[in-house]
Design a protein around this motif. Structure first.
Motif, PDB file in Angstrom:
ATOM      1  N   SER A 174       0.832  -1.207   0.000  1.00 16.68           N
ATOM      2  CA  SER A 174       0.000   0.000   0.000  1.00 16.68           C
ATOM      3  C   SER A 174       0.868   1.260   0.000  1.00 16.68           C
ATOM      4  O   SER A 174       0.546   2.240  -0.680  1.00 16.68           O
ATOM      5  CB  SER A 174      -0.940   0.004   1.201  1.00 16.68           C
ATOM      6  OG  SER A 174      -1.825  -1.089   1.148  1.00 16.68           O
ATOM      7  N   ALA A 175       1.958   1.235   0.752  1.00 18.90           N
ATOM      8  CA  ALA A 175       2.857   2.395   0.791  1.00 18.90           C
ATOM      9  C   ALA A 175       3.533   2.608  -0.560  1.00 18.90           C
ATOM     10  O   ALA A 175       3.583   3.739  -1.071  1.00 18.90           O
ATOM     11  CB  ALA A 175       3.904   2.211   1.890  1.00 18.90           C
ATOM     12  N   VAL A 176       4.026   1.542  -1.158  1.00 16.58           N
ATOM     13  CA  VAL A 176       4.670   1.666  -2.466  1.00 16.58           C
ATOM     14  C   VAL A 176       3.649   2.087  -3.521  1.00 16.58           C
ATOM     15  O   VAL A 176       3.941   2.911  -4.394  1.00 16.58           O
ATOM     16  CB  VAL A 176       5.373   0.341  -2.859  1.00 16.58           C
ATOM     17  CG1 VAL A 176       5.868   0.374  -4.295  1.00 16.58           C
ATOM     18  CG2 VAL A 176       6.527   0.063  -1.907  1.00 16.58           C
ATOM     19  N   GLY A 177       2.437   1.544  -3.439  1.00 13.98           N
ATOM     20  CA  GLY A 177       1.380   1.940  -4.374  1.00 13.98           C
ATOM     21  C   GLY A 177       1.052   3.416  -4.263  1.00 13.98           C
ATOM     22  O   GLY A 177       0.894   4.110  -5.277  1.00 13.98           O
ATOM     23  N   LEU A 178       0.956   3.926  -3.040  1.00 13.92           N
ATOM     24  CA  LEU A 178       0.683   5.351  -2.836  1.00 13.92           C
ATOM     25  C   LEU A 178       1.807   6.210  -3.402  1.00 13.92           C
ATOM     26  O   LEU A 178       1.557   7.198  -4.105  1.00 13.92           O
ATOM     27  CB  LEU A 178       0.485   5.654  -1.350  1.00 13.92           C
ATOM     28  CG  LEU A 178       0.330   7.132  -0.968  1.00 13.92           C
ATOM     29  CD1 LEU A 178      -0.888   7.758  -1.640  1.00 13.92           C
ATOM     30  CD2 LEU A 178       0.252   7.288   0.542  1.00 13.92           C
ATOM     31  N   VAL A 179       3.045   5.835  -3.129  1.00  9.66           N
ATOM     32  CA  VAL A 179       4.190   6.597  -3.657  1.00  9.66           C
ATOM     33  C   VAL A 179       4.177   6.583  -5.187  1.00  9.66           C
ATOM     34  O   VAL A 179       4.424   7.612  -5.830  1.00  9.66           O
ATOM     35  CB  VAL A 179       5.520   6.039  -3.093  1.00  9.66           C
ATOM     36  CG1 VAL A 179       6.717   6.606  -3.823  1.00  9.66           C
ATOM     37  CG2 VAL A 179       5.615   6.317  -1.606  1.00  9.66           C
ATOM     38  N   ALA A 180       3.861   5.448  -5.776  1.00 11.20           N
ATOM     39  CA  ALA A 180       3.813   5.357  -7.239  1.00 11.20           C
ATOM     40  C   ALA A 180       2.703   6.227  -7.818  1.00 11.20           C
ATOM     41  O   ALA A 180       2.891   6.887  -8.856  1.00 11.20           O
ATOM     42  CB  ALA A 180       3.635   3.902  -7.667  1.00 11.20           C
ATOM     43  N   ILE A 181       1.554   6.267  -7.167  1.00 13.57           N
ATOM     44  CA  ILE A 181       0.452   7.109  -7.657  1.00 13.57           C
ATOM     45  C   ILE A 181       0.818   8.583  -7.558  1.00 13.57           C
ATOM     46  O   ILE A 181       0.564   9.360  -8.488  1.00 13.57           O
ATOM     47  CB  ILE A 181      -0.847   6.781  -6.884  1.00 13.57           C
ATOM     48  CG1 ILE A 181      -1.368   5.409  -7.309  1.00 13.57           C
ATOM     49  CG2 ILE A 181      -1.910   7.852  -7.122  1.00 13.57           C
ATOM     50  CD1 ILE A 181      -2.493   4.878  -6.449  1.00 13.57           C
ATOM     51  N   SER A 193       3.629   6.295 -17.019  1.00  9.91           N
ATOM     52  CA  SER A 193       3.292   4.903 -17.325  1.00  9.91           C
ATOM     53  C   SER A 193       4.049   3.926 -16.428  1.00  9.91           C
ATOM     54  O   SER A 193       3.481   2.913 -15.998  1.00  9.91           O
ATOM     55  CB  SER A 193       3.547   4.601 -18.799  1.00  9.91           C
ATOM     56  OG  SER A 193       4.912   4.771 -19.112  1.00  9.91           O
ATOM     57  N   LEU A 194       5.306   4.220 -16.111  1.00 11.23           N
ATOM     58  CA  LEU A 194       6.053   3.323 -15.229  1.00 11.23           C
ATOM     59  C   LEU A 194       5.507   3.366 -13.802  1.00 11.23           C
ATOM     60  O   LEU A 194       5.394   2.319 -13.147  1.00 11.23           O
ATOM     61  CB  LEU A 194       7.539   3.682 -15.241  1.00 11.23           C
ATOM     62  CG  LEU A 194       8.275   3.401 -16.550  1.00 11.23           C
ATOM     63  CD1 LEU A 194       9.714   3.876 -16.457  1.00 11.23           C
ATOM     64  CD2 LEU A 194       8.205   1.934 -16.919  1.00 11.23           C
ATOM     65  N   ALA A 195       5.158   4.553 -13.333  1.00 12.35           N
ATOM     66  CA  ALA A 195       4.576   4.670 -11.992  1.00 12.35           C
ATOM     67  C   ALA A 195       3.224   3.961 -11.936  1.00 12.35           C
ATOM     68  O   ALA A 195       2.891   3.315 -10.935  1.00 12.35           O
ATOM     69  CB  ALA A 195       4.451   6.129 -11.600  1.00 12.35           C
ATOM     70  N   PHE A 196       2.446   4.069 -13.009  1.00  8.88           N
ATOM     71  CA  PHE A 196       1.175   3.337 -13.091  1.00  8.88           C
ATOM     72  C   PHE A 196       1.424   1.839 -12.965  1.00  8.88           C
ATOM     73  O   PHE A 196       0.723   1.136 -12.227  1.00  8.88           O
ATOM     74  CB  PHE A 196       0.466   3.648 -14.420  1.00  8.88           C
ATOM     75  CG  PHE A 196      -0.498   2.581 -14.845  1.00  8.88           C
ATOM     76  CD1 PHE A 196      -1.756   2.491 -14.283  1.00  8.88           C
ATOM     77  CD2 PHE A 196      -0.137   1.645 -15.808  1.00  8.88           C
ATOM     78  CE1 PHE A 196      -2.647   1.501 -14.667  1.00  8.88           C
ATOM     79  CE2 PHE A 196      -1.015   0.656 -16.204  1.00  8.88           C
ATOM     80  CZ  PHE A 196      -2.269   0.582 -15.624  1.00  8.88           C
ATOM     81  N   ALA A 197       2.434   1.334 -13.692  1.00 12.06           N
ATOM     82  CA  ALA A 197       2.720  -0.101 -13.667  1.00 12.06           C
ATOM     83  C   ALA A 197       3.114  -0.563 -12.267  1.00 12.06           C
ATOM     84  O   ALA A 197       2.676  -1.631 -11.811  1.00 12.06           O
ATOM     85  CB  ALA A 197       3.821  -0.429 -14.673  1.00 12.06           C
ATOM     86  N   VAL A 198       3.909   0.227 -11.567  1.00  8.66           N
ATOM     87  CA  VAL A 198       4.313  -0.136 -10.205  1.00  8.66           C
ATOM     88  C   VAL A 198       3.095  -0.145  -9.278  1.00  8.66           C
ATOM     89  O   VAL A 198       2.903  -1.090  -8.498  1.00  8.66           O
ATOM     90  CB  VAL A 198       5.393   0.845  -9.684  1.00  8.66           C
ATOM     91  CG1 VAL A 198       5.640   0.653  -8.194  1.00  8.66           C
ATOM     92  CG2 VAL A 198       6.689   0.659 -10.459  1.00  8.66           C
ATOM     93  N   ALA A 199       2.267   0.895  -9.354  1.00  4.67           N
ATOM     94  CA  ALA A 199       1.072   0.960  -8.507  1.00  4.67           C
ATOM     95  C   ALA A 199       0.139  -0.207  -8.800  1.00  4.67           C
ATOM     96  O   ALA A 199      -0.380  -0.855  -7.880  1.00  4.67           O
ATOM     97  CB  ALA A 199       0.350   2.287  -8.702  1.00  4.67           C
ATOM     98  N   LEU A 200      -0.077  -0.482 -10.074  1.00  6.94           N
ATOM     99  CA  LEU A 200      -0.956  -1.588 -10.449  1.00  6.94           C
ATOM    100  C   LEU A 200      -0.420  -2.912  -9.910  1.00  6.94           C
ATOM    101  O   LEU A 200      -1.177  -3.720  -9.351  1.00  6.94           O
ATOM    102  CB  LEU A 200      -1.120  -1.645 -11.970  1.00  6.94           C
ATOM    103  CG  LEU A 200      -2.104  -2.687 -12.496  1.00  6.94           C
ATOM    104  CD1 LEU A 200      -3.527  -2.312 -12.093  1.00  6.94           C
ATOM    105  CD2 LEU A 200      -1.993  -2.800 -14.009  1.00  6.94           C
ATOM    106  N   ALA A 201       0.879  -3.135 -10.046  1.00  6.72           N
ATOM    107  CA  ALA A 201       1.474  -4.375  -9.549  1.00  6.72           C
ATOM    108  C   ALA A 201       1.282  -4.515  -8.038  1.00  6.72           C
ATOM    109  O   ALA A 201       0.955  -5.602  -7.553  1.00  6.72           O
ATOM    110  CB  ALA A 201       2.962  -4.417  -9.901  1.00  6.72           C
ATOM    111  N   CYS A 202       1.451  -3.416  -7.305  1.00 10.04           N
ATOM    112  CA  CYS A 202       1.286  -3.467  -5.846  1.00 10.04           C
ATOM    113  C   CYS A 202      -0.121  -3.904  -5.457  1.00 10.04           C
ATOM    114  O   CYS A 202      -0.303  -4.783  -4.615  1.00 10.04           O
ATOM    115  CB  CYS A 202       1.586  -2.098  -5.239  1.00 10.04           C
ATOM    116  SG  CYS A 202       3.330  -1.667  -5.267  1.00 10.04           S
ATOM    117  N   TYR A 203      -1.111  -3.291  -6.080  1.00  6.10           N
ATOM    118  CA  TYR A 203      -2.488  -3.603  -5.692  1.00  6.10           C
ATOM    119  C   TYR A 203      -2.941  -4.961  -6.223  1.00  6.10           C
ATOM    120  O   TYR A 203      -3.744  -5.641  -5.572  1.00  6.10           O
ATOM    121  CB  TYR A 203      -3.427  -2.477  -6.119  1.00  6.10           C
ATOM    122  CG  TYR A 203      -3.121  -1.199  -5.370  1.00  6.10           C
ATOM    123  CD1 TYR A 203      -3.245  -1.137  -3.987  1.00  6.10           C
ATOM    124  CD2 TYR A 203      -2.673  -0.065  -6.023  1.00  6.10           C
ATOM    125  CE1 TYR A 203      -2.934   0.013  -3.279  1.00  6.10           C
ATOM    126  CE2 TYR A 203      -2.366   1.100  -5.329  1.00  6.10           C
ATOM    127  CZ  TYR A 203      -2.502   1.126  -3.958  1.00  6.10           C
ATOM    128  OH  TYR A 203      -2.188   2.264  -3.262  1.00  6.10           O
TER     129      TYR A 203
END
Length: 167
Positions: A97-104, A127-137
């Motif tokens: 959740s923390a990594v997803g928030l940072v990526a968003i 797009s890369l930050a989107f991919a990281v957030a998506l992967a986290c969730y």
């Protein structure tokens, strides 16, 4: 059955219920991220792209306005997800959740940069930050239990098997 066992079982059920709700909010974040991505692609294909000499207002078109509004809602949802994960005290959920928030948030800042000067690097950053957030969730959707009874059953199964082995 003693009162201690009843209290422990109720606490376990409450924890399992919280994990299920955390999984559902992760699924909501995944859906919001996918809609956000689609809105970004629609604007990229059909909107007016900013240049190095001409920026684009964040509310200059309906597509971009929806993209910005959903981005703000995503930050709020991701913050709520992190608070919920901290309350549940599930380490994987807290980290993802923390990594997803940072990526968003990073995608948001990259989007602001892209709207300002149209830099290709900012678009790549989004797009890369989107991919990281998506992967986290997505990890949380698959790692957390889908029902409270499913998450409580391994504990009750192990206690049942240990009880059976003592007789």
């Amino acid at each position: 059955m003693s009162e201690t066992h009843t209290t422990a079982r109720a606490t376990g059920q409450a924890q399992a219920s919280r994990l299920v709700r955390l999984r559902l909010s992760s699924l909501g974040a995944v859906i919001m991220l996918i809609v956000q991505f689609v809105l970004g692609i629609v604007y990229n294909l059909y909107g007016t792209a900013p240049t190095s000499t001409k920026s684009v207002g964040l509310f200059s078109s309906p597509d971009l306005a929806l993209h910005v509004i959903l981005g703000i809602l995503l930050v709020i949802a991701a913050l709520g997800q992190l608070i919920r994960a901290i309350a549940v005290r599930h380490p994987l959920s807290v980290w993802m959740s923390a990594v997803g928030l940072v990526a968003i948030v990073a995608a948001g800042f990259a989007g602001l940069g892209f709207a300002g000067n149209g830099a290709s690097g900012a678009s790549l950053g989004m797009s890369l930050a989107f991919a990281v957030a998506l992967a986290c969730y997505v990890v949380l959707v698959f790692a957390l239990p889908s029902s409270a009874s499913a998450s409580a059953s391994p504990a009750s199964a192990s206690s049942a098997s240990s009880a059976g082995s003592t007789t």
